[in-house]
Motif scaffolding. Structure first.
Motif, mmCIF file in Angstrom:
data_model
loop_
_atom_site.group_PDB
_atom_site.id
_atom_site.type_symbol
_atom_site.label_atom_id
_atom_site.label_comp_id
_atom_site.label_asym_id
_atom_site.label_seq_id
_atom_site.Cartn_x
_atom_site.Cartn_y
_atom_site.Cartn_z
ATOM 1 N N ILE A 188 -11.771 -4.812 0.809
ATOM 2 C CA ILE A 188 -12.213 -3.726 -0.061
ATOM 3 C C ILE A 188 -12.057 -2.427 0.718
ATOM 4 C CG2 ILE A 188 -14.162 -2.714 -1.311
ATOM 5 C CD1 ILE A 188 -15.239 -5.538 -1.707
ATOM 6 N N ASP A 189 -11.391 -1.425 0.124
ATOM 7 C CA ASP A 189 -11.157 -0.173 0.832
ATOM 8 C C ASP A 189 -12.279 0.830 0.580
ATOM 9 O OD1 ASP A 189 -10.712 1.031 -1.650
ATOM 10 O OD2 ASP A 189 -8.532 1.108 -1.419
ATOM 11 N N SER A 190 -12.089 2.054 1.062
ATOM 12 C CA SER A 190 -13.134 3.065 0.969
ATOM 13 C C SER A 190 -13.400 3.518 -0.460
ATOM 14 C CB SER A 190 -12.765 4.280 1.832
ATOM 15 O OG SER A 190 -11.524 4.823 1.410
ATOM 16 N N ASN A 191 -12.491 3.199 -1.381
ATOM 17 C CA ASN A 191 -12.697 3.501 -2.800
ATOM 18 C C ASN A 191 -13.288 2.311 -3.551
ATOM 19 O OD1 ASN A 191 -11.583 6.166 -2.739
ATOM 20 N ND2 ASN A 191 -9.549 5.242 -2.610
ATOM 21 N N GLY B 150 -5.918 8.584 -13.496
ATOM 22 C CA GLY B 150 -4.517 8.433 -13.128
ATOM 23 C C GLY B 150 -4.215 7.099 -12.517
ATOM 24 N N CYS B 151 -4.978 6.079 -12.885
ATOM 25 C CA CYS B 151 -4.842 4.764 -12.252
ATOM 26 C C CYS B 151 -3.452 4.181 -12.496
ATOM 27 C CB CYS B 151 -5.902 3.828 -12.819
ATOM 28 S SG CYS B 151 -5.824 2.172 -12.181
ATOM 29 N N VAL B 152 -2.815 3.732 -11.430
ATOM 30 C CA VAL B 152 -1.519 3.070 -11.517
ATOM 31 C C VAL B 152 -1.571 1.811 -10.686
ATOM 32 C CG1 VAL B 152 -0.247 5.210 -11.905
ATOM 33 C CG2 VAL B 152 -0.633 4.419 -9.571
ATOM 34 N N ARG B 153 -0.498 1.043 -10.736
ATOM 35 C CA ARG B 153 -0.441 -0.167 -9.933
ATOM 36 C C ARG B 153 -0.580 0.193 -8.460
ATOM 37 N NH1 ARG B 153 4.635 -4.159 -10.330
ATOM 38 N NH2 ARG B 153 3.688 -4.478 -12.345
ATOM 39 N N PRO B 154 -1.502 -0.495 -7.733
ATOM 40 C CA PRO B 154 -1.661 -0.188 -6.319
ATOM 41 C C PRO B 154 -0.360 -0.413 -5.557
ATOM 42 C CG PRO B 154 -3.467 -1.558 -7.117
ATOM 43 C CD PRO B 154 -2.437 -1.494 -8.212
ATOM 44 N N SER B 155 -0.141 0.393 -4.550
ATOM 45 C CA SER B 155 1.082 0.296 -3.767
ATOM 46 C C SER B 155 1.130 -0.979 -2.958
ATOM 47 C CB SER B 155 1.171 1.501 -2.822
ATOM 48 O OG SER B 155 2.206 1.315 -1.896
ATOM 49 N N SER B 156 2.290 -1.605 -2.915
ATOM 50 C CA SER B 156 2.438 -2.830 -2.138
ATOM 51 C C SER B 156 2.625 -2.536 -0.665
ATOM 52 C CB SER B 156 3.637 -3.635 -2.659
ATOM 53 O OG SER B 156 4.821 -2.880 -2.527
ATOM 54 N N THR B 157 2.684 -1.239 -0.314
ATOM 55 C CA THR B 157 2.867 -0.888 1.088
ATOM 56 C C THR B 157 1.580 -0.441 1.750
ATOM 57 O OG1 THR B 157 3.430 1.409 0.508
ATOM 58 C CG2 THR B 157 5.247 -0.178 0.661
ATOM 59 N N SER B 158 0.461 -0.437 1.002
ATOM 60 C CA SER B 158 -0.802 0.001 1.582
ATOM 61 C C SER B 158 -1.344 -1.050 2.532
ATOM 62 C CB SER B 158 -1.826 0.283 0.470
ATOM 63 O OG SER B 158 -2.089 -0.892 -0.250
ATOM 64 N N SER B 159 -2.256 -0.633 3.394
ATOM 65 C CA SER B 159 -2.828 -1.537 4.390
ATOM 66 C C SER B 159 -3.896 -2.424 3.785
ATOM 67 C CB SER B 159 -3.439 -0.714 5.535
ATOM 68 O OG SER B 159 -4.166 -1.556 6.391
ATOM 69 N N ALA B 160 -3.999 -3.652 4.247
ATOM 70 C CA ALA B 160 -5.031 -4.560 3.754
ATOM 71 C C ALA B 160 -6.382 -4.212 4.346
ATOM 72 C CB ALA B 160 -4.671 -6.004 4.099
ATOM 73 N N PRO C 193 -15.424 3.411 5.427
ATOM 74 C CA PRO C 193 -16.595 2.624 5.030
ATOM 75 C C PRO C 193 -16.539 2.277 3.546
ATOM 76 C CG PRO C 193 -17.224 4.553 6.302
ATOM 77 C CD PRO C 193 -15.773 4.710 5.970
ATOM 78 N N THR C 194 -16.872 1.063 3.218
ATOM 79 C CA THR C 194 -16.926 0.640 1.827
ATOM 80 C C THR C 194 -18.350 0.767 1.319
ATOM 81 O OG1 THR C 194 -16.690 -1.243 0.334
ATOM 82 C CG2 THR C 194 -17.146 -1.749 2.618
ATOM 83 N N GLY C 195 -18.483 0.961 0.010
ATOM 84 C CA GLY C 195 -19.807 1.051 -0.586
ATOM 85 C C GLY C 195 -20.462 -0.303 -0.769
ATOM 86 N N ILE C 196 -19.725 -1.379 -0.545
ATOM 87 C CA ILE C 196 -20.278 -2.730 -0.655
ATOM 88 C C ILE C 196 -20.761 -3.149 0.729
ATOM 89 C CG2 ILE C 196 -19.854 -5.108 -1.344
ATOM 90 C CD1 ILE C 196 -19.523 -3.123 -3.630
#
Length: 200
Positions: free
Chosen positions: A138-141, A18-28, A33-36
């Protein structure tokens, strides 16, 4: 490396359906925790279901980033499969270069002139007047963003590739038609080869 990215992509198919354009209101800032790992090296894979760029890898050529570009001109110590390798440092996004080589750092120009264009500078080359170099996260996903917004890919780039832009709220940046929003998934590279990427 491409096989490793493709394997990771296969595992992510269900999550990205269901991938869509990421929201411009999300936090940077990462939401968890990130997997990287810190200072970890990674490639960037595009996720946009049912599109020509789904699972496309990111390459660097001529001071810009592209998807589905078959040639890069990078000089590497080994074969990364044509994919660029990155790392994060203090909010900046860098290309993984050979020891002693000038640093190659990403920049973004979201001004009215730049409209979200991305590129990288080498050593003392400098950045555009309105260029920004920090704000990558990079977020938790394991999705990469810039100051909380996602990315666009536009067709018609050199070698038949797609140019990469930050989503600055313009559907046709630079006058390009057919641009697609995509999720930029960071895929860890455990044994990448350093490269020197071509400049403009």
């Amino acid at each position: 490396m491409f096989a490793k990215v493709f394997t990771a992509a296969t595992l992510l198919t269900a999550a990205s359906a269901g991938c869509v354009r990421p929201s411009s209101t999300s936090s940077a800032a990462p939401s968890g925790p990130t997997g990287i790992p810190a200072n970890g090296k990674f490639g960037i894979m595009a996720l946009r279901s049912a599109s020509p760029i789904h699972f496309a890898s990111t390459s660097a050529e001529g001071s810009h980033l592209y998807l589905n570009a078959p040639e890069t001109g990078a000089v590497c110590t080994g074969d990364n499969g044509g994919s660029a390798v990155f790392y994060l440092k203090d909010g900046g996004l860098y290309l993984y270069t050979t020891d002693g080589a000038p640093a190659q750092q990403m920049w973004v120009d979201r001004s009215g002139m730049g409209q979200g264009i991305t590129g990288y500078s080498t050593g003392g080359q400098g950045v555009p007047r309105n260029g920004e170099t920090t704000g990558f996260a990079i977020d938790s996903n394991n999705s990469l963003s810039f100051n909380g917004v996602g990315f666009l890919a536009c067709p018609g780039a050199p070698n038949g590739g797609w140019s990469i832009w930050v989503d600055a709220g313009i559907s046709q940046p630079g006058g390009h038609e057919g641009c697609l929003g995509f999720s930029a998934r960071a895929v860890e590279e455990s044994s990448p080869f350093p490269c020197e990427y071509s400049q403009q």
